[in-house]
Design a protein around this motif. Sequence first.
Motif, mmCIF file in Angstrom:
data_model
loop_
_atom_site.group_PDB
_atom_site.id
_atom_site.type_symbol
_atom_site.label_atom_id
_atom_site.label_comp_id
_atom_site.label_asym_id
_atom_site.label_seq_id
_atom_site.Cartn_x
_atom_site.Cartn_y
_atom_site.Cartn_z
ATOM 1 N N ALA A 1 0.829 -1.207 0.000
ATOM 2 C CA ALA A 1 0.000 0.000 0.000
ATOM 3 C C ALA A 1 0.866 1.261 0.000
ATOM 4 O O ALA A 1 0.519 2.257 -0.632
ATOM 5 C CB ALA A 1 -0.930 0.000 1.210
ATOM 6 N N ASP A 2 2.007 1.224 0.696
ATOM 7 C CA ASP A 2 2.939 2.360 0.672
ATOM 8 C C ASP A 2 3.500 2.553 -0.739
ATOM 9 O O ASP A 2 3.619 3.687 -1.226
ATOM 10 C CB ASP A 2 4.094 2.132 1.648
ATOM 11 N N LEU A 3 3.869 1.450 -1.384
ATOM 12 C CA LEU A 3 4.382 1.534 -2.749
ATOM 13 C C LEU A 3 3.309 2.082 -3.679
ATOM 14 O O LEU A 3 3.582 2.943 -4.539
ATOM 15 C CB LEU A 3 4.846 0.156 -3.218
ATOM 16 N N SER A 4 2.085 1.609 -3.517
ATOM 17 C CA SER A 4 0.971 2.085 -4.330
ATOM 18 C C SER A 4 0.739 3.578 -4.114
ATOM 19 O O SER A 4 0.539 4.338 -5.080
ATOM 20 C CB SER A 4 -0.297 1.298 -3.982
ATOM 21 N N ALA A 5 0.772 4.024 -2.861
ATOM 22 C CA ALA A 5 0.589 5.446 -2.563
ATOM 23 C C ALA A 5 1.681 6.280 -3.220
ATOM 24 O O ALA A 5 1.421 7.375 -3.741
ATOM 25 C CB ALA A 5 0.595 5.665 -1.049
ATOM 26 N N THR A 6 2.899 5.778 -3.223
ATOM 27 C CA THR A 6 4.019 6.492 -3.837
ATOM 28 C C THR A 6 3.830 6.604 -5.345
ATOM 29 O O THR A 6 4.097 7.655 -5.948
ATOM 30 C CB THR A 6 5.335 5.762 -3.514
ATOM 31 N N ILE A 7 3.358 5.536 -5.969
ATOM 32 C CA ILE A 7 3.113 5.550 -7.413
ATOM 33 C C ILE A 7 1.995 6.530 -7.757
ATOM 34 O O ILE A 7 2.132 7.355 -8.676
ATOM 35 C CB ILE A 7 2.792 4.122 -7.907
ATOM 36 N N PHE A 8 0.880 6.453 -7.051
ATOM 37 C CA PHE A 8 -0.215 7.391 -7.313
ATOM 38 C C PHE A 8 0.242 8.840 -7.115
ATOM 39 O O PHE A 8 -0.088 9.725 -7.913
ATOM 40 C CB PHE A 8 -1.407 7.088 -6.407
ATOM 41 N N ASP A 9 0.984 9.087 -6.060
ATOM 42 C CA ASP A 9 1.445 10.441 -5.764
ATOM 43 C C ASP A 9 2.308 10.979 -6.904
ATOM 44 O O ASP A 9 2.190 12.144 -7.286
ATOM 45 C CB ASP A 9 2.229 10.440 -4.447
ATOM 46 N N SER A 10 3.160 10.138 -7.464
ATOM 47 C CA SER A 10 4.031 10.584 -8.563
ATOM 48 C C SER A 10 3.226 10.902 -9.817
ATOM 49 O O SER A 10 3.675 11.661 -10.680
ATOM 50 C CB SER A 10 5.092 9.527 -8.872
ATOM 51 N N LEU A 11 2.026 10.325 -9.938
ATOM 52 C CA LEU A 11 1.135 10.587 -11.072
ATOM 53 C C LEU A 11 0.242 11.809 -10.834
ATOM 54 O O LEU A 11 -0.612 12.123 -11.661
ATOM 55 C CB LEU A 11 0.261 9.363 -11.341
ATOM 56 N N GLY A 12 0.423 12.456 -9.681
ATOM 57 C CA GLY A 12 -0.410 13.614 -9.363
ATOM 58 C C GLY A 12 -1.778 13.234 -8.844
ATOM 59 O O GLY A 12 -2.712 14.051 -8.862
ATOM 60 N N ILE A 13 -1.918 11.989 -8.375
ATOM 61 C CA ILE A 13 -3.193 11.492 -7.831
ATOM 62 C C ILE A 13 -3.070 11.416 -6.312
ATOM 63 O O ILE A 13 -2.115 10.829 -5.789
ATOM 64 C CB ILE A 13 -3.518 10.100 -8.410
ATOM 65 N N ASP A 14 -4.006 11.999 -5.606
ATOM 66 C CA ASP A 14 -3.982 11.983 -4.145
ATOM 67 C C ASP A 14 -4.203 10.557 -3.645
ATOM 68 O O ASP A 14 -5.291 9.997 -3.800
ATOM 69 C CB ASP A 14 -5.074 12.900 -3.590
ATOM 70 N N PRO A 15 -3.183 9.927 -3.038
ATOM 71 C CA PRO A 15 -3.362 8.541 -2.595
ATOM 72 C C PRO A 15 -4.350 8.396 -1.452
ATOM 73 O O PRO A 15 -4.795 7.282 -1.154
ATOM 74 C CB PRO A 15 -1.949 8.129 -2.159
ATOM 75 N N HIS A 16 -4.702 9.510 -0.811
ATOM 76 C CA HIS A 16 -5.679 9.461 0.277
ATOM 77 C C HIS A 16 -7.084 9.830 -0.211
ATOM 78 O O HIS A 16 -8.002 9.997 0.603
ATOM 79 C CB HIS A 16 -5.256 10.397 1.403
ATOM 80 N N GLY A 17 -7.238 9.940 -1.523
ATOM 81 C CA GLY A 17 -8.538 10.224 -2.100
ATOM 82 C C GLY A 17 -9.388 8.972 -2.194
ATOM 83 O O GLY A 17 -9.029 7.889 -1.706
ATOM 84 N N THR A 18 -10.533 9.099 -2.833
ATOM 85 C CA THR A 18 -11.467 7.978 -2.972
ATOM 86 C C THR A 18 -11.914 7.842 -4.417
ATOM 87 O O THR A 18 -11.778 8.767 -5.221
ATOM 88 C CB THR A 18 -12.719 8.174 -2.086
ATOM 89 N N ILE A 19 -12.435 6.680 -4.728
ATOM 90 C CA ILE A 19 -13.149 6.453 -5.982
ATOM 91 C C ILE A 19 -14.473 5.786 -5.623
ATOM 92 O O ILE A 19 -14.623 5.244 -4.525
ATOM 93 C CB ILE A 19 -12.357 5.590 -6.989
ATOM 94 N N GLU A 20 -15.404 5.792 -6.558
ATOM 95 C CA GLU A 20 -16.711 5.190 -6.296
ATOM 96 C C GLU A 20 -16.726 3.742 -6.744
ATOM 97 O O GLU A 20 -16.236 3.411 -7.831
ATOM 98 C CB GLU A 20 -17.808 5.969 -7.006
ATOM 99 N N ASP A 21 -17.278 2.881 -5.897
ATOM 100 C CA ASP A 21 -17.449 1.499 -6.307
ATOM 101 C C ASP A 21 -18.695 1.367 -7.186
ATOM 102 O O ASP A 21 -19.325 2.371 -7.547
ATOM 103 C CB ASP A 21 -17.502 0.577 -5.090
#
Length: 428
Positions: free
Chosen positions: A388-408
């Motif tokens: 999850a830390d690695l995923s957060a780092t990848i999203f962050d580098s893409l300009g995506i807030d890793p603490h954000g949400t998406i809709e299911d």
Amino acid sequence: YLFGGPSQLETFDMKPDAASTVRGPFSAISARTPGMRICEHLPKLAACSDRFAVIRTLNHTQNDHNAAHIIQTGWHMPEAERGPANVNAAANDWPAMGSVVSYLDRDRSAPGSMPSYVYLPNRHGEIQLGGRYNRLGQYAGWLGPEYNALATRIRKKAHLDNPYFRDCSESELQYQFRGLSLADGVTLDRLDRRRSLLDQFESQRGVLDTIGGTSGYDRHRSSALGMVSSSKLREALEIRREPASLRDRYGRHLFGQSLMVGRRMVEAGSRFVTVIWDMPDGAPSGWDSHDGMTTSLRDHLLPGLDQSLSALLEDMSDRGLLEETLVVCVGEMGRTPKFENRGSADGRDHWGFCFPALLAGAGVQGGTLYGRSDDMAAYPLDHPVSPADLSATIFDSLGIDPHGTIEDKEGRPVPLVEGGEVVRGLYA
């Protein structure tokens, strides 16, 4: 993505002072990075280690190949839900990171633009399993199949003719996206006429626009038709446009040429590209080194990785792409600290409790060693890093807030990442 589980003790976290049953068959050599103990069969990566960082403490508890789900999504998959033998993707799986990117890009993607999420050279498991299974982790899961990766397809080769272990012919290296090549006799003009006819049908379908479930249809249809006729997409697949000397530098084997196609996809505008080194027919043909480890690592796996990954970093740096692109090299797990001999064969079994990941570009400080493992590379001593830390780092580098949400699928907001935090220690 090095599927199978590369050994930390034969790559980026060697323990030359440990007992022979721990340190393995290879010696450590010096690298540009002070304190890095890197394998003697990775000399090119040792020479350019100032371009990348190594996390030595990635870890999880999914001690089988279904960890493919964890690494590609950042979300744990409870072991009770699947045993090691159940490798099939399911509609309720958590979506791959690339699928999330594709979903978030959906309203910004103009018809005919490059796909956001690309998988090369085949879908995971297609070469090894021959289409009998769809290995989990790579798909969009509950986001819906429209956000699956656009995957190329190359010819399947048998174990004794491993395309990752040898130079491939030009006829084998025909990267094509399934479903996006024009059938024989269908020209672009003819495709335009079909599009016009389809538009006439669609004009009579307007009443359906108010019915739930059809709102995204036009967008996906336009995107598909645009990609079929896109010269940019076709040209990105044409590795023969590259100088022969550069193709040689990457390696004419499947992994090297796929990395080059991946670079071309990024250059053309794709946002998330996965290049997989898959297992054509299990150990000892791939990174799942239960037996025959010394020979396969020494003669094929390590030299191939060394050649191709160092070439990618050098090539992207020369083009100015590395400054704005995060490169991640990782497997789904590591290997046991001690040899688990089977008969006369040497090897190591599965070990998810401590293994490395290599990151470069997009602001990552080259020459960084993040986290320390114990004296057997069995467990983190400090700074453990979760998927999850690695995923957060990848999203962050893409300009995506890793603490954000998406809709299911029910429209409920769900976290993008399973409690992960950006690994800030990788950055200057």
